[in-house]
Design an enzyme around this catalytic site. Structure first.
Site, PDB file in Angstrom:
ATOM      1  CG  ASP A 119     -54.867  27.401 -37.264  1.00  0.00           C
ATOM      2  OD1 ASP A 119     -54.833  26.556 -37.917  1.00  0.00           O
ATOM      3  OD2 ASP A 119     -54.667  27.541 -35.759  1.00  0.00           O
TER       4      ASP A 119
ATOM      5  NE  ARG B 259     -59.447  10.526 -40.246  1.00  0.00           N
ATOM      6  CZ  ARG B 259     -58.227  10.636 -39.742  1.00  0.00           C
ATOM      7  NH1 ARG B 259     -57.359   9.775 -40.506  1.00  0.00           N
ATOM      8  NH2 ARG B 259     -57.516  11.450 -38.808  1.00  0.00           N
ATOM      9  CE  LYS B 260     -57.605  13.582 -48.012  1.00  0.00           C
ATOM     10  NZ  LYS B 260     -57.301  13.678 -49.360  1.00  0.00           N
TER      11      LYS B 260
END
Length: 162
Positions: free
Chosen positions: A89, A134-135
Site C-alpha cells: 500500500d 483518473r486511474k
C-alpha cells in the site's frame, strides 16, 4: 508477541540493518514528497516493525529496501501477510506519487508466493503499468535475490482538483 518482548528480542538479537541500494540507484526522499502520511510503515526508522529506505533506479522507478522486524510476525518466524500488504500500500501508492500522480489507493490485490522470514532485508520493486483518466495501475514485487515473496497490484485514483 508483546511490544516489550519484541523490543527485548530486537535489543539483544537484531543486528544493524543495511538498507543500501544497488549500483545505479539514487536515494529518494519520500517524506518530502508526501509528508507524514508515511508514518505507519516508514515512521520508525530504528523501530522493531519496519525499517525502510527508498530509491529510484536508472529508469526512475521507485524501489525500496525494507526490513521486516519482529513486530511484523504472523506465522512463527515469518512476516504477517497484512504487514506485506501494508508495505505494498505504501510503496505502490508512493510510486504513483513519485511519477507525478496525486492519488489514493482504491484497490490493492496481493498474491503471496513464499513465507518471508523475519529480520532480513528485502527489495520492493514498483512499476507504473498504466495511466488512463483518473486511474493509475501500479505493479510491485517483494523479493530477495531469486526468491519472490509476494506480488501486488493496485488501482490508484487521482485526487480530484490536484
Amino acid at each position: 508477541m508483546t511490544k516489550t518482548t519484541a523490543k527485548k528480542i530486537c535489543t539483544t538479537l537484531c543486528p544493524p540493518v543495511d538498507l543500501s541500494g544497488e549500483a545505479g540507484w539514487t536515494p529518494f526522499d519520500a517524506p518530502s514528497l508526501v509528508g507524514e502520511s508515511l508514518r505507519f510503515v516508514s515512521g520508525e526508522p530504528d523501530g522493531n516493525r519496519f525499517r525502510v529506505r527508498y530509491y529510484r533506479d536508472e529508469e526512475q522507478q521507485l524501489k525500496a529496501r525494507i526490513w521486516f522486524g519482529p513486530e511484523t510476525e504472523g506465522p512463527p518466524g515469518n512476516a504477517h501477510g497484512g504487514s506485506m500488504a501494508a508495505v505494498f500500500d505504501e510503496v505502490l501508492g508512493l510510486a504513483a506519487w513519485a511519477a507525478g500522480y496525486s492519488i489514493v489507493v482504491g484497490n490493492l490485490n496481493v498474491s503471496f508466493r513464499n513465507l518471508l522470514p523475519l529480520q532480513q532485508v528485502v527489495t520492493v520493486e514498483s512499476r507504473i503499468i498504466s495511466a488512463e483518466g483518473r486511474k493509475v495501475k501500479v505493479h510491485g514485487r517483494i523479493c530477495r535475490g531469486e526468491t519472490l515473496y509476494a506480488e501486488g497490484e493496485c488501482l490508484c485514483i487521482t485526487i480530484a482538483g490536484t
